[in-house]
Design a protein around this motif. Structure first.
Motif, PDB file in Angstrom:
ATOM      1  N   GLY A 129       0.805  -1.226   0.000  1.00  0.00           N
ATOM      2  CA  GLY A 129       0.000   0.000   0.000  1.00  0.00           C
ATOM      3  C   GLY A 129       0.828   1.261   0.000  1.00  0.00           C
ATOM      4  O   GLY A 129       1.781   1.401  -0.763  1.00  0.00           O
ATOM      5  N   SER A 130       0.457   2.182   0.893  1.00  0.00           N
ATOM      6  CA  SER A 130       1.141   3.478   0.927  1.00  0.00           C
ATOM      7  C   SER A 130       2.610   3.320   1.329  1.00  0.00           C
ATOM      8  O   SER A 130       3.450   4.114   0.912  1.00  0.00           O
ATOM      9  CB  SER A 130       0.430   4.442   1.871  1.00  0.00           C
TER      10      SER A 130
ATOM     11  N   VAL B  34       4.481   2.840  -1.778  1.00  0.00           N
ATOM     12  CA  VAL B  34       4.567   4.110  -2.509  1.00  0.00           C
ATOM     13  C   VAL B  34       5.673   4.972  -1.904  1.00  0.00           C
ATOM     14  O   VAL B  34       6.507   5.547  -2.623  1.00  0.00           O
ATOM     15  CB  VAL B  34       3.211   4.857  -2.501  1.00  0.00           C
ATOM     16  N   ILE B  35       5.698   5.058  -0.580  1.00  0.00           N
ATOM     17  CA  ILE B  35       6.744   5.825   0.108  1.00  0.00           C
ATOM     18  C   ILE B  35       8.111   5.263  -0.226  1.00  0.00           C
ATOM     19  O   ILE B  35       9.046   6.001  -0.532  1.00  0.00           O
ATOM     20  CB  ILE B  35       6.505   5.828   1.639  1.00  0.00           C
TER      21      ILE B  35
ATOM     22  N   LEU C  86       3.168  12.818  -1.509  1.00  0.00           N
ATOM     23  CA  LEU C  86       2.112  11.888  -1.126  1.00  0.00           C
ATOM     24  C   LEU C  86       0.753  12.586  -1.047  1.00  0.00           C
ATOM     25  O   LEU C  86      -0.270  12.005  -1.428  1.00  0.00           O
ATOM     26  CB  LEU C  86       2.447  11.218   0.199  1.00  0.00           C
TER      27      LEU C  86
ATOM     28  N   TYR D  15      -0.373  12.834  -4.541  1.00  0.00           N
ATOM     29  CA  TYR D  15      -0.699  11.505  -5.061  1.00  0.00           C
ATOM     30  C   TYR D  15      -2.062  11.024  -4.551  1.00  0.00           C
ATOM     31  O   TYR D  15      -2.871  10.486  -5.300  1.00  0.00           O
ATOM     32  CB  TYR D  15       0.401  10.516  -4.665  1.00  0.00           C
ATOM     33  N   TYR D  16      -2.308  11.220  -3.244  1.00  0.00           N
ATOM     34  CA  TYR D  16      -3.557  10.751  -2.636  1.00  0.00           C
ATOM     35  C   TYR D  16      -4.661  11.817  -2.589  1.00  0.00           C
ATOM     36  O   TYR D  16      -5.754  11.552  -2.098  1.00  0.00           O
ATOM     37  CB  TYR D  16      -3.291  10.239  -1.217  1.00  0.00           C
TER      38      TYR D  16
ATOM     39  N   LEU E 192      -1.347  13.599   6.435  1.00  0.00           N
ATOM     40  CA  LEU E 192      -0.366  12.541   6.220  1.00  0.00           C
ATOM     41  C   LEU E 192       0.872  12.659   7.090  1.00  0.00           C
ATOM     42  O   LEU E 192       1.580  11.678   7.292  1.00  0.00           O
ATOM     43  CB  LEU E 192       0.095  12.546   4.756  1.00  0.00           C
TER      44      LEU E 192
ATOM     45  N   VAL F 226       3.476   9.560   7.971  1.00  0.00           N
ATOM     46  CA  VAL F 226       4.688   9.487   7.139  1.00  0.00           C
ATOM     47  C   VAL F 226       5.931   9.591   8.011  1.00  0.00           C
ATOM     48  O   VAL F 226       6.873   8.813   7.865  1.00  0.00           O
ATOM     49  CB  VAL F 226       4.680  10.584   6.042  1.00  0.00           C
TER      50      VAL F 226
END
Length: 90
Positions: free
Chosen positions: A39-40, A43-44, A61, A64-65, A72, A76
């Motif tokens: 998931g995220s 992406v990170i 991010l 992106y989201y 976030l 993060v």
């Protein structure tokens, strides 16, 4: 807490990663540990492989989201701190 302008990056000599069906698998050659992120987190990780500041990561991010960066930031930062503790990024 980590600084906003901290630049973080994966050391390709000690950590290798690959993506398999939406899951990113990491291998730390220095301690022999395997990690799996989805998931995220995956992406990170993609951003960290190229190297990025924590601030820029949060902004990317959020874009992106399609959410405000403030939503976030805590998550993060926590994820990046865990990666730093495991020596997966420097």
């Amino acid at each position: 807490m980590i600084e906003q302008d901290l630049y973080v990056k994966v050391d390709p000599k000690s950590v290798v990663s690959d993506n398999f069906e939406g899951e990113t698998v990491l291998i730390d050659f220095e301690n022999g540990k395997y990690f799996s992120i989805k998931g995220s987190g995956a992406v990170i990780w993609g951003h960290l492989v190229r190297g990025i500041s924590v601030e820029a990561l949060i902004v990317e991010l959020a874009r992106y989201y399609s959410v405000p960066a403030a939503k976030l930031e805590t998550s993060v930062r926590s994820f990046v701190e865990e990666l730093l503790k495991e020596n997966l990024i420097k």
